[in-house]
Design an enzyme around this catalytic site. Structure first.
Site, short mmCIF file in Angstrom:
data_model
loop_
_atom_site.label_atom_id
_atom_site.label_comp_id
_atom_site.label_asym_id
_atom_site.label_seq_id
_atom_site.Cartn_x
_atom_site.Cartn_y
_atom_site.Cartn_z
N ALA A 125 -33.46 -108.47 28.05
CA ALA A 125 -34.24 -109.67 27.72
C ALA A 125 -34.12 -110.73 28.81
CB ALA A 125 -33.75 -110.23 26.40
N LYS A 126 -33.00 -110.75 29.51
CA LYS A 126 -32.77 -111.71 30.60
C LYS A 126 -33.02 -113.15 30.14
CE LYS A 126 -33.36 -108.25 34.21
NZ LYS A 126 -33.82 -107.06 33.48
N ARG A 127 -32.53 -113.49 28.95
CA ARG A 127 -32.69 -114.82 28.40
C ARG A 127 -31.63 -115.77 28.93
NH1 ARG A 127 -36.73 -112.09 27.03
NH2 ARG A 127 -37.55 -112.08 24.91
N THR A 129 -29.12 -108.63 27.97
CA THR A 129 -29.03 -109.13 29.35
C THR A 129 -29.42 -110.60 29.39
OG1 THR A 129 -31.28 -108.44 29.89
CG2 THR A 129 -29.52 -106.86 30.37
#
Lengths: 273, 273
Positions: A94-96, A120
């Site tokens: 998700a790379k939040r 992620t």
């Protein structure tokens, strides 16, 4: 409760490798016979999981591809949860990363609603953007450190006045955030960056690495496994997406995916004896 | 097609201010009389939009809060699209950023499916993670530069060997990515960081700033407007979320929100004459 690292070690022992199958579901690439919509995406993912479940230590759905299908895509994701074996690791890619109350909402979405083991995250906003994720026992929040894309050099490889490259500073700093927390902190380190992995391992010998970029992106599996494993030998997941998912565009896609997964696990096995 | 900057200027002239109402829909905080679920969230947002539509130059739904409602939350977001006036700016607060084919999927989700004017993105993965968003004419991709949270200091304020702070390097570099592209690049600059905004404006005089952090987070509106406007005077959006949304927890929440929005626009007006 089992820690994330313990669950990972068991999954590696069970499957023989540290393979993470990335579920990057691109409708355009779905094999013949599947409808190019949310229903087809669900069928596709279920078949891939079913045919690789004794080989994959982890699955990593890529949020972007599900979000691009709108509300239906999110429903697919919820249904997919049930198809993933309970002893496999679920990493939500998700790379939040956002301010505290917003990160709390994301943490709830991934760790409570979807019951993921891992997410992620992006480090740019610092500690307080990551901390809400660390309140969940048994989880690992993978912070982007050195990514596999060419433009990772734009900022990650910049040298700071303290002498460290930015990615090294992120690695050391983020690893520290996990101390004394319920959840672990891991790092995303691209397989295309093996010239840096060895030094990185000296900085953070115990931290779990999630390593994307093997296969289509060009990273070398052997190089990664030689240099990237943690001190206990099991702190690593190597993600492969397209090479497995789209091994065949025919109706034999699931067995073709299994063959590719088997090849990868066979290469991994000697490192986990 | 109208450029993003032109649409923004028109929206500021129409409403008298550069107010962006942040739709951070926290179910726990929904006013009495609304159900604490996706249905209640939709009703709440629609009422807020209806009561502020002549005052808000922009609306900024926060993806986290919709994602935390699962597939239903995404359906709410799709319905909300129709409630936002066509002459208002729609900023999707998502803070995404990933490798090329994944960023393409996110760009599709936001710019095609939701027909947003703008998205917030994280710079950590560099140019190729942002470029897919710049293929959409009339849009502005806001790259995180100097955020409003305390931990922004962890990395953003680190000094590089080239003498620049990381956020300054991000500002200059990201502004360059927009040159010759169909979509514009803007920057997210927190209102709690006004001591840096003046210098930042000298580095990137023409770039649109999205400024969160006024109100509950403590940023000062006057300071932001004195120093943060672009060279043409209109390249700025100031986001306020909680102060407007939760001005009253009673059934008068919509009119209370309007009162707060009106107060903010009254403070903004002198700067856009």
């Amino acid at each position: 409760m089992t820690s994330f690292s313990e669950k990972l070690k068991s999954a590696i022992k069970r499957t023989g490798g540290c393979l993470c199958v990335g579920l990057d579901v691109d409708l355009v690439k779905l094999p013949v016979g599947l409808s190019k919509d949310a229903k087809g995406a669900l069928e596709f993912c279920k078949a891939i999981i079913e045919s690789t479940k004794d080989l994959a230590a982890a699955y990593k759905p890529n949020m972007a591809f599900f979000e691009s299908l709108g509300a239906e895509g999110m429903a697919v994701l919820e249904k997919l949860r049930g198809a993933i074996p309970v002893d496999a690791i679920l990493v939500m890619d998700a790379k939040r990363g956002d301010i505290g109350n917003t990160s709390q909402a994301y943490a709830k979405a991934f760790y409570e609603n979807l019951k993921a083991d891992s997410v992620t995250l992006s480090p740019y906003m610092g500690k307080d953007s990551i901390e809400p994720f660390l309140d969940y026992p048994g989880t690992c929040s993978f912070v982007l450190c050195l990514t596999s894309n060419p433009s990772s050099a734009d900022f990650q490889l910049q040298t700071l006045q303290n002498g460290h490259k930015l990615y090294e500073w992120v690695a050391q700093t983020a690893a520290g955030w996990g101390k004394g927390k319920k959840g672990e902190v891991g790092l995303v380190v691209g397989a295309t960056q093996t010239q840096y992995i060895k030094d990185l391992r000296q900085l953070v010998p115990d931290t779990v690495f999630l390593v994307p970029g093997v296969g289509t992106q060009g990273g070398d599996l052997k190089d990664v496994l030689e240099t990237g494993r943690s001190k206990n030998g099991y702190g690593i997941l190597v993600n492969v997406s397209r090479q497995v998912l789209y091994a065949s565009s025919g109706s034999d896609f699931a067995s073709a995916a299994r063959r590719e997964a088997q090849k990868l696990v066979d290469e991994m096995k000697p490192y986990f004896k």
